[in-house]
Design a protein around this motif. Structure first.
Motif, short mmCIF file in Angstrom:
data_model
loop_
_atom_site.label_atom_id
_atom_site.label_comp_id
_atom_site.label_asym_id
_atom_site.label_seq_id
_atom_site.Cartn_x
_atom_site.Cartn_y
_atom_site.Cartn_z
N UNK A 11 7.71 -9.29 38.00
CA UNK A 11 8.72 -10.03 37.25
C UNK A 11 9.53 -9.11 36.35
N UNK A 12 8.87 -8.14 35.73
CA UNK A 12 9.56 -7.19 34.87
C UNK A 12 10.53 -6.34 35.69
N UNK A 13 10.10 -5.87 36.85
CA UNK A 13 10.98 -5.07 37.71
C UNK A 13 12.20 -5.88 38.14
N UNK A 14 11.99 -7.14 38.47
CA UNK A 14 13.11 -8.00 38.86
C UNK A 14 14.08 -8.17 37.70
N UNK A 15 13.54 -8.37 36.50
CA UNK A 15 14.38 -8.50 35.32
C UNK A 15 15.20 -7.24 35.11
N UNK A 16 14.59 -6.09 35.25
CA UNK A 16 15.30 -4.82 35.07
C UNK A 16 16.37 -4.64 36.15
N UNK A 17 16.05 -5.00 37.39
CA UNK A 17 17.04 -4.88 38.47
C UNK A 17 18.24 -5.77 38.19
N UNK A 18 17.99 -6.93 37.61
CA UNK A 18 19.08 -7.84 37.27
C UNK A 18 19.89 -7.34 36.08
N UNK A 19 19.27 -6.55 35.23
CA UNK A 19 19.88 -6.09 34.00
C UNK A 19 20.91 -4.98 34.25
N UNK A 20 20.60 -4.04 35.13
CA UNK A 20 21.47 -2.89 35.35
C UNK A 20 21.58 -2.65 36.86
N UNK A 21 22.80 -2.43 37.35
CA UNK A 21 22.91 -2.20 38.78
C UNK A 21 22.41 -0.81 39.15
N UNK A 22 21.96 -0.61 40.39
CA UNK A 22 21.33 0.65 40.79
C UNK A 22 22.20 1.89 40.59
N UNK A 23 23.48 1.79 40.82
CA UNK A 23 24.37 2.93 40.65
C UNK A 23 24.42 3.38 39.19
N UNK A 24 24.51 2.40 38.31
CA UNK A 24 24.53 2.72 36.88
C UNK A 24 23.18 3.28 36.45
N UNK A 25 22.10 2.76 37.01
CA UNK A 25 20.78 3.30 36.69
C UNK A 25 20.68 4.77 37.09
N UNK A 26 21.21 5.11 38.25
CA UNK A 26 21.16 6.51 38.70
C UNK A 26 21.98 7.41 37.78
N UNK A 27 23.14 6.93 37.36
CA UNK A 27 23.98 7.70 36.44
C UNK A 27 23.26 7.88 35.10
N UNK A 28 22.67 6.81 34.61
CA UNK A 28 21.94 6.90 33.34
C UNK A 28 20.72 7.79 33.47
N UNK A 29 20.03 7.74 34.60
CA UNK A 29 18.88 8.62 34.81
C UNK A 29 19.32 10.08 34.69
N UNK A 30 20.42 10.42 35.34
CA UNK A 30 20.92 11.80 35.28
C UNK A 30 21.30 12.20 33.86
N UNK A 31 21.88 11.28 33.12
CA UNK A 31 22.26 11.58 31.73
C UNK A 31 21.02 11.73 30.85
N UNK A 32 20.01 10.92 31.09
CA UNK A 32 18.76 11.05 30.34
C UNK A 32 18.13 12.40 30.59
N UNK A 33 18.07 12.82 31.85
CA UNK A 33 17.51 14.13 32.18
C UNK A 33 18.31 15.23 31.50
N UNK A 34 19.62 15.12 31.53
CA UNK A 34 20.47 16.14 30.89
C UNK A 34 20.20 16.24 29.40
N UNK A 35 20.17 15.12 28.73
CA UNK A 35 20.00 15.11 27.28
C UNK A 35 18.57 15.44 26.87
N UNK A 36 17.62 14.73 27.42
CA UNK A 36 16.24 14.86 26.96
C UNK A 36 15.58 16.13 27.49
N UNK A 37 15.73 16.41 28.77
CA UNK A 37 15.04 17.52 29.40
C UNK A 37 15.84 18.82 29.28
N UNK A 38 17.03 18.86 29.82
CA UNK A 38 17.79 20.11 29.85
C UNK A 38 18.23 20.58 28.48
N UNK A 39 18.61 19.65 27.60
CA UNK A 39 18.98 20.03 26.24
C UNK A 39 17.75 20.13 25.33
#
Length: 143
Positions: A11-39
Protein backbone atom coordinates in the motif's frame (compact mmCIF):
# COMPACT_ATOMS: atom_id res chain seq x y z
CA UNK A 1 -6.92 -6.50 13.72
CA UNK A 2 -3.66 -5.33 12.15
CA UNK A 3 -2.46 -5.54 8.59
CA UNK A 4 0.58 -7.66 7.90
CA UNK A 5 3.80 -5.88 6.95
CA UNK A 6 3.77 -6.98 3.30
CA UNK A 7 0.30 -5.53 2.77
CA UNK A 8 1.36 -2.25 4.39
CA UNK A 9 4.50 -2.11 2.23
CA UNK A 10 2.46 -2.74 -0.92
CA UNK A 11 0.00 0.00 0.00
CA UNK A 12 2.84 2.38 0.81
CA UNK A 13 4.56 1.66 -2.52
CA UNK A 14 1.30 2.30 -4.36
CA UNK A 15 0.86 5.58 -2.50
CA UNK A 16 4.39 6.64 -3.44
CA UNK A 17 3.87 5.66 -7.09
CA UNK A 18 0.74 7.79 -7.13
CA UNK A 19 2.57 10.68 -5.48
CA UNK A 20 5.43 11.14 -7.97
CA UNK A 21 5.68 9.96 -11.56
CA UNK A 22 8.59 7.62 -12.40
CA UNK A 23 10.44 10.10 -14.62
CA UNK A 24 10.45 12.73 -11.90
CA UNK A 25 11.56 10.11 -9.38
CA UNK A 26 14.54 9.25 -11.56
CA UNK A 27 15.48 12.92 -11.91
CA UNK A 28 15.16 13.43 -8.16
CA UNK A 29 17.20 10.28 -7.48
CA UNK A 30 20.03 11.66 -9.61
CA UNK A 31 19.85 15.02 -7.83
CA UNK A 32 19.89 13.32 -4.42
CA UNK A 33 22.99 11.35 -5.41
CA UNK A 34 24.65 14.53 -6.67
CA UNK A 35 23.94 16.53 -3.54
CA UNK A 36 24.23 13.94 -0.80
CA UNK A 37 26.87 11.58 -2.19
CA UNK A 38 29.02 13.47 -4.70
CA UNK A 39 29.00 16.77 -2.79
CA UNK A 40 29.49 14.73 0.41
CA UNK A 41 26.67 16.48 2.27
CA UNK A 42 26.29 13.28 4.30
CA UNK A 43 29.34 14.43 6.27
CA UNK A 44 27.40 17.41 7.61
CA UNK A 45 25.83 16.40 10.90
CA UNK A 46 22.82 18.67 10.41
CA UNK A 47 22.08 17.75 6.80
CA UNK A 48 18.53 16.51 7.21
CA UNK A 49 15.88 15.38 4.77
CA UNK A 50 14.29 18.78 5.34
CA UNK A 51 17.45 20.59 4.22
CA UNK A 52 17.75 18.28 1.20
CA UNK A 53 14.13 18.99 0.30
CA UNK A 54 14.88 22.70 0.53
CA UNK A 55 17.85 22.38 -1.83
CA UNK A 56 15.68 20.43 -4.26
CA UNK A 57 12.77 22.87 -3.92
CA UNK A 58 10.41 20.13 -2.85
CA UNK A 59 9.15 18.70 0.43
CA UNK A 60 10.18 15.85 2.68
CA UNK A 61 7.25 13.72 1.57
CA UNK A 62 8.64 13.62 -1.99
CA UNK A 63 12.13 12.93 -0.66
CA UNK A 64 10.71 10.05 1.36
CA UNK A 65 8.87 8.68 -1.68
CA UNK A 66 11.97 8.80 -3.87
CA UNK A 67 14.14 7.25 -1.17
CA UNK A 68 11.71 4.38 -0.69
CA UNK A 69 11.05 3.75 -4.40
CA UNK A 70 14.50 4.39 -5.91
CA UNK A 71 16.91 3.57 -3.08
CA UNK A 72 14.83 0.94 -1.26
CA UNK A 73 15.63 2.59 2.07
CA UNK A 74 14.78 5.68 4.04
CA UNK A 75 16.83 8.88 4.12
CA UNK A 76 18.59 8.09 7.40
CA UNK A 77 19.63 4.63 6.22
CA UNK A 78 21.03 6.12 3.00
CA UNK A 79 23.02 8.77 4.88
CA UNK A 80 24.36 6.21 7.36
CA UNK A 81 25.34 3.82 4.56
CA UNK A 82 27.39 6.54 2.86
CA UNK A 83 29.03 7.48 6.15
CA UNK A 84 29.89 3.87 6.93
CA UNK A 85 31.31 3.32 3.44
CA UNK A 86 33.65 6.26 3.96
CA UNK A 87 34.52 5.04 7.45
CA UNK A 88 35.53 1.62 6.07
CA UNK A 89 37.98 3.32 3.70
CA UNK A 90 39.47 5.36 6.55
CA UNK A 91 39.70 2.36 8.88
CA UNK A 92 41.47 0.28 6.23
CA UNK A 93 44.01 3.02 5.46
CA UNK A 94 47.31 2.69 7.37
CA UNK A 95 47.73 6.48 7.27
CA UNK A 96 44.77 6.77 9.65
CA UNK A 97 45.65 3.84 11.92
CA UNK A 98 46.25 6.12 14.93
CA UNK A 99 42.86 7.84 14.73
CA UNK A 100 40.45 7.12 17.56
CA UNK A 101 37.06 5.69 16.64
CA UNK A 102 35.39 8.91 17.80
CA UNK A 103 37.57 10.87 15.37
CA UNK A 104 36.61 8.59 12.49
CA UNK A 105 32.98 8.85 13.54
CA UNK A 106 33.04 12.66 13.48
CA UNK A 107 35.01 12.78 10.20
CA UNK A 108 32.27 10.94 8.35
CA UNK A 109 29.38 12.88 9.90
CA UNK A 110 28.11 10.93 12.90
CA UNK A 111 27.24 13.05 15.91
CA UNK A 112 28.18 10.43 18.49
CA UNK A 113 30.13 7.22 18.89
CA UNK A 114 27.10 5.04 19.66
CA UNK A 115 25.23 5.93 16.47
CA UNK A 116 28.45 5.25 14.54
CA UNK A 117 28.89 1.80 16.09
CA UNK A 118 25.23 0.91 15.59
CA UNK A 119 25.16 1.99 11.94
CA UNK A 120 28.54 0.40 11.23
CA UNK A 121 27.49 -2.96 12.65
CA UNK A 122 24.19 -2.82 10.73
CA UNK A 123 25.91 -2.11 7.39
CA UNK A 124 29.17 -4.07 7.71
CA UNK A 125 28.20 -6.80 10.15
CA UNK A 126 31.05 -6.19 12.59
CA UNK A 127 32.36 -3.48 14.87
CA UNK A 128 34.57 -0.69 13.53
CA UNK A 129 37.47 -1.92 15.70
CA UNK A 130 37.21 -5.48 14.42
CA UNK A 131 36.95 -4.19 10.84
CA UNK A 132 40.07 -2.02 11.27
CA UNK A 133 42.06 -4.84 12.86
CA UNK A 134 41.17 -7.25 10.08
CA UNK A 135 41.79 -4.68 7.32
CA UNK A 136 45.16 -3.56 8.68
CA UNK A 137 46.47 -7.06 9.45
CA UNK A 138 45.39 -8.61 6.18
CA UNK A 139 42.53 -10.57 7.70
CA UNK A 140 44.34 -11.97 10.73
CA UNK A 141 43.30 -11.39 14.30
CA UNK A 142 39.94 -10.81 15.89
CA UNK A 143 37.89 -8.35 17.89
Amino acid sequence: MTKDNSEEATNQAKTYRDLVNPRIMDIMRDKIVEIVDKQKKYKEKGFSAKRLAGELHTNTRYISAVMRMRFNMNYTSYINRLRVEEATAILADKRFADLKMEDVSFMVGFSNRQSFYTAFARVVGTTPRAYRQKALTGGQGGD
